[in-house]
Write a protein that holds these residues in place. Sequence first.
Motif, short mmCIF file in Angstrom:
data_model
loop_
_atom_site.label_atom_id
_atom_site.label_comp_id
_atom_site.label_asym_id
_atom_site.label_seq_id
_atom_site.Cartn_x
_atom_site.Cartn_y
_atom_site.Cartn_z
N TRP A 1 -2.18 -47.83 48.49
CA TRP A 1 -1.24 -48.94 48.50
C TRP A 1 0.10 -48.48 47.91
N ALA A 2 0.06 -47.77 46.79
CA ALA A 2 1.29 -47.29 46.14
C ALA A 2 2.06 -46.37 47.08
N ARG A 3 1.37 -45.46 47.74
CA ARG A 3 2.01 -44.53 48.68
C ARG A 3 2.72 -45.27 49.80
N LEU A 4 2.10 -46.31 50.26
CA LEU A 4 2.63 -47.07 51.38
C LEU A 4 3.81 -47.95 50.97
N HIS A 5 3.72 -48.58 49.79
CA HIS A 5 4.69 -49.63 49.44
C HIS A 5 5.76 -49.24 48.42
N LEU A 6 5.46 -48.33 47.50
CA LEU A 6 6.47 -48.00 46.48
C LEU A 6 7.79 -47.50 47.07
N PRO A 7 7.78 -46.68 48.12
CA PRO A 7 9.06 -46.24 48.67
C PRO A 7 9.95 -47.38 49.18
N ASP A 8 9.36 -48.51 49.52
CA ASP A 8 10.13 -49.64 50.04
C ASP A 8 10.62 -50.59 48.96
N LEU A 9 10.11 -50.44 47.73
CA LEU A 9 10.53 -51.33 46.64
C LEU A 9 11.90 -50.89 46.12
N GLU A 10 12.67 -51.85 45.70
CA GLU A 10 13.98 -51.54 45.12
C GLU A 10 13.79 -51.29 43.63
N LEU A 11 13.58 -50.02 43.31
CA LEU A 11 13.36 -49.63 41.92
C LEU A 11 14.58 -48.86 41.41
N PRO A 12 14.84 -48.92 40.11
CA PRO A 12 16.01 -48.24 39.56
C PRO A 12 15.75 -46.74 39.32
N VAL A 13 15.37 -46.04 40.38
CA VAL A 13 15.10 -44.60 40.30
C VAL A 13 15.80 -43.90 41.46
N PHE B 1 11.02 -36.29 29.38
CA PHE B 1 9.82 -37.08 29.62
C PHE B 1 9.87 -38.33 28.75
N TYR B 2 9.69 -39.49 29.36
CA TYR B 2 9.72 -40.76 28.64
C TYR B 2 8.38 -41.47 28.61
N GLY B 3 7.35 -40.82 29.10
CA GLY B 3 6.01 -41.35 28.97
C GLY B 3 5.54 -42.21 30.12
N PRO B 4 4.39 -42.84 29.91
CA PRO B 4 3.76 -43.62 30.98
C PRO B 4 4.51 -44.91 31.30
N VAL B 5 4.38 -45.32 32.54
CA VAL B 5 4.91 -46.58 33.03
C VAL B 5 3.70 -47.40 33.46
N GLN B 6 3.41 -48.43 32.69
CA GLN B 6 2.23 -49.24 32.98
C GLN B 6 2.66 -50.64 33.38
N ALA B 7 2.40 -50.95 34.65
CA ALA B 7 2.80 -52.26 35.18
C ALA B 7 2.04 -52.53 36.45
N ILE B 8 1.98 -53.81 36.82
CA ILE B 8 1.46 -54.13 38.14
C ILE B 8 2.48 -53.66 39.17
N THR C 1 9.70 -56.28 39.97
CA THR C 1 10.14 -56.82 38.68
C THR C 1 9.37 -56.17 37.53
N ALA C 2 8.04 -56.13 37.64
CA ALA C 2 7.22 -55.55 36.58
C ALA C 2 7.47 -54.06 36.44
N LEU C 3 7.60 -53.35 37.55
CA LEU C 3 7.86 -51.91 37.48
C LEU C 3 9.24 -51.61 36.89
N THR C 4 10.23 -52.40 37.25
CA THR C 4 11.58 -52.20 36.69
C THR C 4 11.57 -52.42 35.19
N GLN C 5 10.92 -53.48 34.74
CA GLN C 5 10.84 -53.75 33.31
C GLN C 5 10.08 -52.63 32.58
N ALA C 6 8.97 -52.17 33.15
CA ALA C 6 8.20 -51.10 32.53
C ALA C 6 8.99 -49.79 32.49
N LEU C 7 9.74 -49.51 33.56
CA LEU C 7 10.60 -48.32 33.56
C LEU C 7 11.67 -48.41 32.48
N ASN C 8 12.32 -49.57 32.37
CA ASN C 8 13.34 -49.75 31.34
C ASN C 8 12.74 -49.61 29.95
#
Length: 111
Positions: free
Chosen positions: A36-48, A82-89, A93-100
């Motif tokens: 699921w991550a492989r398929l959908h993460l590239p399409d999410l608007e993430l701050p990376v 290295f800033y460590g793990p990113v734990q989020a659903i 929104t959750a991934l952006t907050q976890a990244l920040n």
Amino acid sequence: MTELELTDLDADHQLLELSGTTLLIFTSTGCSSCRWARLHLPDLELPVERLAWIDAGNNGGLVSRYEIFHLPALFAIKDGQFYGPVQAIMNPTALTQALNNALSRPAEELP
């Protein structure tokens, strides 16, 4: 968003050289959440600037060094630090907050 495939042989060199923010993602073909991550993460608007994928089944050295116990496993890397793990659903929104949150921690050397 750029995507990279990294291995035990080139991950350290690549991650140390890259500028900007990288979301490092360990996956495996037998993991449904990973597919699921492989398929959908590239399409999410993430701050990376990029997603860097590591196949956990073929890169045991990195799996050991990053102490991977569950998949998918996500980590924040910015400008070779290295800033460590990113734990989020897995939603923007959750991934952006976890990244920040991860990027607000003190930087460390890559494992």
